[in-house]
Design an enzyme around this catalytic site. Sequence first.
Site, PDB file in Angstrom:
ATOM      1  N   GLU A 146       0.822  -1.217   0.000  1.00 17.78           N
ATOM      2  CA  GLU A 146       0.000   0.000   0.000  1.00 17.78           C
ATOM      3  C   GLU A 146       0.856   1.267   0.000  1.00 17.78           C
ATOM      4  O   GLU A 146       0.448   2.296  -0.528  1.00 17.78           O
ATOM      5  CB  GLU A 146      -0.954   0.017   1.188  1.00 17.78           C
ATOM      6  CG  GLU A 146      -2.106  -0.979   1.089  1.00 17.78           C
ATOM      7  CD  GLU A 146      -1.771  -2.339   1.687  1.00 17.78           C
ATOM      8  OE1 GLU A 146      -0.579  -2.573   2.023  1.00 17.78           O
ATOM      9  OE2 GLU A 146      -2.685  -3.167   1.826  1.00 17.78           O
ATOM     10  N   PHE A 192     -11.252  -7.445  13.925  1.00 19.84           N
ATOM     11  CA  PHE A 192     -10.153  -7.877  13.063  1.00 19.84           C
ATOM     12  C   PHE A 192      -9.859  -6.802  12.013  1.00 19.84           C
ATOM     13  O   PHE A 192     -10.763  -6.302  11.359  1.00 19.84           O
ATOM     14  CB  PHE A 192     -10.506  -9.199  12.376  1.00 19.84           C
ATOM     15  CG  PHE A 192      -9.447  -9.658  11.400  1.00 19.84           C
ATOM     16  CD1 PHE A 192      -8.173  -9.999  11.857  1.00 19.84           C
ATOM     17  CD2 PHE A 192      -9.706  -9.711  10.041  1.00 19.84           C
ATOM     18  CE1 PHE A 192      -7.191 -10.397  10.970  1.00 19.84           C
ATOM     19  CE2 PHE A 192      -8.723 -10.116   9.150  1.00 19.84           C
ATOM     20  CZ  PHE A 192      -7.463 -10.457   9.619  1.00 19.84           C
ATOM     21  N   GLN A 193      -8.609  -6.455  11.881  1.00 19.10           N
ATOM     22  CA  GLN A 193      -8.143  -5.440  10.936  1.00 19.10           C
ATOM     23  C   GLN A 193      -8.848  -4.096  11.118  1.00 19.10           C
ATOM     24  O   GLN A 193      -9.074  -3.367  10.169  1.00 19.10           O
ATOM     25  CB  GLN A 193      -8.276  -5.927   9.485  1.00 19.10           C
ATOM     26  CG  GLN A 193      -7.304  -7.068   9.176  1.00 19.10           C
ATOM     27  CD  GLN A 193      -7.128  -7.342   7.694  1.00 19.10           C
ATOM     28  OE1 GLN A 193      -8.049  -7.143   6.906  1.00 19.10           O
ATOM     29  NE2 GLN A 193      -5.948  -7.805   7.320  1.00 19.10           N
ATOM     30  N   LYS A 201     -17.544  -1.093   5.934  1.00 19.83           N
ATOM     31  CA  LYS A 201     -17.986  -2.114   4.998  1.00 19.83           C
ATOM     32  C   LYS A 201     -19.501  -2.103   4.793  1.00 19.83           C
ATOM     33  O   LYS A 201     -19.983  -2.321   3.681  1.00 19.83           O
ATOM     34  CB  LYS A 201     -17.540  -3.494   5.487  1.00 19.83           C
ATOM     35  CG  LYS A 201     -17.917  -4.579   4.504  1.00 19.83           C
ATOM     36  CD  LYS A 201     -17.134  -5.838   4.648  1.00 19.83           C
ATOM     37  CE  LYS A 201     -17.503  -6.757   3.471  1.00 19.83           C
ATOM     38  NZ  LYS A 201     -16.724  -7.964   3.447  1.00 19.83           N
ATOM     39  N   MET A 209      24.206  10.178   2.867  1.00 24.42           N
ATOM     40  CA  MET A 209      23.913  11.488   3.447  1.00 24.42           C
ATOM     41  C   MET A 209      24.171  11.496   4.948  1.00 24.42           C
ATOM     42  O   MET A 209      24.789  12.409   5.487  1.00 24.42           O
ATOM     43  CB  MET A 209      22.466  11.893   3.127  1.00 24.42           C
ATOM     44  CG  MET A 209      22.129  13.311   3.537  1.00 24.42           C
ATOM     45  SD  MET A 209      23.229  14.528   2.780  1.00 24.42           S
ATOM     46  CE  MET A 209      22.204  15.141   1.447  1.00 24.42           C
TER      47      MET A 209
END
Lengths: 169, 555
Positions: B49, B111-112, B161, B466
């Site tokens: 993602e 969940f999630q 959902k 760097m």
Amino acid sequence: MNQDTFVISAIVSNEAGTLTRVSGLFSRRGFNISSLSVGETEDPHISRITLTSSGDEKMREQIIKQLNKLHDVKVVELMDTSRTVLRELLLVKVQADAKKRSEIYEAANVFRAKVVDLSPTSLTIEITGESSKLDAFIEYIHPFGITELCRTGLTAMGRGDYILKNQTI
Amino acid sequence: MNGAEIIVNTLIEQGVDCVFGYPGGYVIKIYDELYKASSRIKHYLTCHEQGATHAADGYARATGKTGVVIATSGPGATNLVTGIATAYLDSTPLVAITGNVAIPQIGRDSFQEVDIFGVTMPITKHNFLVKDISKLADTLRTAFQIANEGRPGPVLVDIPKDIQVMEYGFEEKSRYTAERETNVTEASIAEAAQIIKDAKKPFLYIGGGVVASDAGKEIIEFAEMIDAPIGSTMMGLTAVPNHLPYYLGMTGMHGRFAATKMMYAADVIIAVGVRFSDRATGNIDAYTRGRKIIHIDIDPAEVGKNIQAYAALIGDVKEVMQMLIAASDKQTRPDWVKEVASIKASKYNNVKMSDSHLNPQYIVEEVNRQVEDDTLIATDVGQHQMWASQYYNFSLPRTFLTSGGLGTMGFGMGASIGGCIGSDKRRTVLFTGDGSFHMNFNEMATAVSNELPIIVVVFNNNVLGMVRQWQTLFYEKRYSNTVLNRRTNFVQLAEALGAKGFRAESCEEFKEAFAKALTLSTPVIIDAVINKDESVLPMIAPGGTVEDIIIRGED
């Protein structure tokens, strides 16, 4: 009121998360916040926030500008306190047996406070006014023994035609 | 129409023809509708993602359109966070859509489930949690509007959902088009024009706002009109063609010598679409002392945030510049022009790295020589990013995709993909380091799947250059965890991922490898081996001024 203290009023949309956005902005940008009060207005979609903060002119300007950037914030006003009614409400529970009561009653009278609850060992007093008056009352009452204290934070409204209008309505 | 259909139809209504994302349990319904609508809206599947947000961001930077990314709840949503913050700091218009658990499940640690609305509040312009199907379409429309109006930025819309499956009517509405907002008065324009007219040494300092409002033409016209040199922030590098005689390059910590020097020599700085980042200004007191700053920006909060401006003009910078041009007349400053030209031609401004071995300057300049002007240049973050900023001459706006404000290592691979897709598979070159590339090279697989003509040039020095440079300068060469000691074979890696790989250890080899890569239309990795002690110079240490500038060969 302290010299670098100031009062901001904001008209905001009454949405979940608006208060978090406002308070989050203060912590994230390192702005001071000393009190905050919020409530729904006559329009249930709109809430009004009053907050007191402190800082120099630069910080004051940034606070106003950054608040203005929030989508949920409709109007922000740095209140001109000389034209504003400023009020705060305080509830304080004081230890008071029968002997001490009259003295506390007297103080309440002088400060135009109200006794709103009474028990054999305590008195609960309600007082509204500008913060300095509340501070003075607390100072006086302190030696009696304060059991509990809460204050609402300052709320403010301009006098007469000093009105905060939500231009988007 | 169900909620997911409403989402897809609203996206189409808003002119979205491609989205980036990754499916999951709580967006499965949206993906079902995307499947059905695949002829009207194309979904690009990334490996992660984070890559998808960077792709949406890169898409937006390259095209000026709104980037859209879709992710599932929980880890899908949190994986967007770095990408959203990157877009926020660089003011990129982005709409992120996340699924969430059904409303009755919210707050139960389902969940999630994650409170992505709370998580992204400080890194979005605004965000929404949709709890009412009747508001779904309008919320998405508002999201697009907020992402684009005024100073652009990311907006997140979290959609549970159950909202995705509920039925509700849908009526197409006309698309929001951003209006150019300007709040300047004639008096304030006249005042600014007078300050500029009175200036002996005016300097135009331009940033990302000039790119965002497409004001390059006005900047050039004004610079010519008032005989002012132009310096740029990193975000403003593509705003005007870099070969113009009065263009001096990037200013700031790793800016070109002439650009920084002239900015400090100026008596009036006309700052357009910049936010005076600490990396760009160095010591604020020294920066503002003895010079007047006219700050032109669309975001009023930028005025006075980091520096106190002498005068401020708030509005769309293109409009403001047009007004300023109309209020000014031709001014000549022969002494200033001469001074600028002499510093620009001075040896300090034209220090070259030695070509006896493959070096960063050669790599960037050779790429510049071989590619077309419209090539998209992306970077990750670190030394290679500064080298690209210093040595590449940009000709066209929106051809540089780099994470300026947040400084996100791992940004480049996703951004290249998004930029390349947004510009109809235009040639794209990603300059990266072996540190940055290791963060998100997984997205090379995405580039392969989509046959994108992306050439990845890895500045391979086997160190985190760097940070190492800072350790050399400020930490007595205690190289704590900056020696990578990896054994990655980039040529084999490229092949394993289905791309082509080349290795170059000399200038000749690099030139050849890059020429070969240009003949291919598939992704390529070029492993360009450079010395670990190459440093980014000039450099002004944090909080320093032009007096503290370190120049190559002078240290």
